[in-house]
Design an enzyme around this catalytic site. Structure first.
Site, PDB file in Angstrom:
ATOM      1  N   SER A 183      59.988  19.108  20.871  1.00 60.52           N
ATOM      2  CA  SER A 183      60.289  19.862  19.657  1.00 60.52           C
ATOM      3  C   SER A 183      61.144  21.079  20.015  1.00 60.52           C
ATOM      4  CB  SER A 183      58.993  20.232  18.940  1.00 60.52           C
ATOM      5  OG  SER A 183      59.231  20.686  17.630  1.00 60.52           O
ATOM      6  N   GLU A 231      58.377  10.820  12.597  1.00 55.96           N
ATOM      7  CA  GLU A 231      58.267  12.254  12.864  1.00 55.96           C
ATOM      8  C   GLU A 231      57.848  13.023  11.605  1.00 55.96           C
ATOM      9  OE1 GLU A 231      58.945  13.840  15.800  1.00 55.96           O
ATOM     10  OE2 GLU A 231      60.187  12.463  16.961  1.00 55.96           O
ATOM     11  N   HIS A 284      55.298  13.444  14.463  1.00 62.03           N
ATOM     12  CA  HIS A 284      55.765  14.455  15.406  1.00 62.03           C
ATOM     13  C   HIS A 284      54.602  14.950  16.264  1.00 62.03           C
ATOM     14  CE1 HIS A 284      58.744  17.421  16.647  1.00 62.03           C
ATOM     15  NE2 HIS A 284      57.862  18.390  16.489  1.00 62.03           N
TER      16      HIS A 284
END
Length: 487
Positions: free
Chosen positions: A191, A311, A405
């Site tokens: 990320s 995600e 995610h």
């Protein structure tokens, strides 16, 4: 090295001796300072070397974390984010198979969290399994939020990125004493950590500090200082002070956090929210990282990168956004983000039973992550260093999160058994998938080859779930090519 009755390991660094602990045969050192505490006059400056110490410093507990606040509900229950009090937040941790050995591969982990949250103390990042498998794992804290990424006219930009650079320099100068090879360093992140890694790849000052890089669910991204200063200006306005480092340095740290939290809270993935970007500052980052890497930057660095299949579900599902998106809101969102009508038709045709929110989420995942990852891989075809792509697709049963995610982290670190990991994966995540994914990261750190073909015209992607890992030739290529960059 046995964990029963073994003497505490001790290592001499450039700044003094540190004493760690032995945990199940692995030597662990926590909270080692790699830079001076960023307080007082140093609060908004570039990192400075730590002050050397006399005697032996205990390195058993995690060091202080950067000033931050927890994730807002409902994400706080899914992404535990421990905070450790103290000012000396520029510290790192080392897990090593043995301090007596030499030449082991090194993986330096840069945590995610939107440059607002996270730390090296998050349990999912425990480096024991990497050390068990012969890799020295280093995890790093760095400044967050306005202190790390606020944009000021009277302070260097990208201070959090400068912290990461200082940590990598510490690794270069000290990791041999922990059994690591400074010439076999892989820098990895997820990320915002992956965005940071991409920036480091593009930063001339970072050249030579690492041989390999891993980008998990993050891509090269940066703004101009003018565009990146909005959140800083809103915080200063809320506090009633000028938007300068000198003015904000005079604000009590808790008061600054209160203002930062107020400014960055609210909004959603559709309306957007205020945040902190990396900026093209003309110094550490002379050019946009995406442009730099697509035009030959870091062509000699081996690269492993990829995304999770769904995600978007971490942001859309827990708060009920998926269900609130109807056809009209979908149409407005596509207009807002400039999604061509022809692109939307390709996604609708491939997902005839998908709800509007699911369609939007799939397009958002690809627009923000999968398309840039594939575009960067294409640009590196023929580069001297290899590029490998993966996709993580195992669906979590927790709150219908799917392959969302951050879900891959417990598999990469082989920490599925930890309660904080279970919060996201549930109690029955497949250990055999963690064995496969963690093993691929170990192989990449050791040799640059995770175990599947490098990227070429056939566009191979290693799929980690659902089911057994399998090589996927050009997965969902029609959707990728429906976006303008592929025409």
């Amino acid at each position: 090295m046995s964990g029963v009755g073994a003497a505490p390991p001790q290592v001499t660094t450039a700044y003094g001796d540190v004493r760690g602990t032995v945990e199940a045969g692995v030597a662990v050192f926590r909270g080692i300072p790699y830079a001076a505490p960023p307080v007082g006059a140093r609060r908004f400056r570039a990192p400075a070397p730590p002050r050397p110490w006399r005697g032996v410093r205990d390195a058993v507990d995690f060091g202080p974390t950067a000033p931050k606040r927890p994730y807002a509900p409902p994400l706080d229950a899914l992404l535990p984010d421990p905070a450790v009090a103290g000012e000396d937040c520029l510290n790192l941790n080392v897990w090593t198979p043995s301090t007596a050995a030499a030449g082991r591969p090194v993986l330096v982990w840069i945590h995610g969290g939107s440059l607002l949250h996270g730390s090296s103390a998050v349990p999912v990042y425990d480096g024991w399994a990497f050390a068990r498998d012969g890799v020295v794992l280093v995890s790093v804290n760095y400044r967050l939020g306005v202190e790390g990424f606020g944009v000021f006219p009277d302070a260097p930009a990208n201070r959090g990125l400068l912290d990461q650079l200082a940590a990598l320099e510490w690794v270069r100068d000290n990791i041999a004493a922990f059994g690591g090879d400074p010439d076999r360093v892989t820098v990895a992140g997820e990320s915002a950590g992956a965005v940071s890694v991409a920036a480091l790849l593009a930063a001339p000052r970072a050249a030579g500090l690492f041989r390999r890089a891993v980008l998990q669910s993050g891509v090269p991204a940066a703004l101009t200082p003018a565009d990146g200063s909005r959140t800083t200006e809103l915080i200063a306005r809320r506090l009633g002070v000028p938007a300068t480092a000198a003015a904000l340095a005079a604000v009590d740290p808790e008061g600054l956090l209160d203002a930062q939290t107020a400014v960055t809270s609210g909004g959603d993935p559709l309306t957007g929210r205020n945040g902190f970007p990396i900026v093209v500052d003309g110094d550490l980052l002379p050019t946009d990282p995406d442009e730099a890497l697509r035009t030959g930057g870091a062509a000699g660095v081996e690269l492993l990168m990829g995304t999770n299949s769904e995600e978007y579900r971490l942001w859309f599902v827990p708060g009920g956004l998926t269900e609130r998106i109807g056809r009209l809101r979908l149409r407005l969102a596509l207009l807002k983000f400039g999604v061509p009508a022809a692109t939307a038709r390709v996604y609708r045709a491939a997902r005839p039973d998908a709800a509007p929110g699911e369609l939007l989420g799939a397009m958002a995942t690809d627009l923000l992550l999968r398309v840039p990852v594939n575009r960067l891989a294409d640009a590196r075809t023929g580069a001297p260093a290899s590029t490998h792509l993966y996709e993580f697709g195992w669906p979590s049963p927790v709150q219908r999160l799917g392959a969302c995610h951050a879900l891959e982290l417990g598999f990469v670190f082989d920490t599925l058994a930890h309660p904080d990991t279970v919060a996201l994966t549930g109690p029955d995540a497949p250990q055999e998938l963690a064995d496969a994914m963690h093993g691929a990261w170990v192989r990449f750190a050791a040799s640059g080859d995770p175990g599947w073909p490098r990227w070429d015209a056939s566009r191979p992607v290693m799929g980690f779930g659902p089911g057994a890992p399998a090589l996927l030739p050009a997965p969902r290529d029609a959707e990728l090519r429906a976006w303008p960059p592929y025409r």
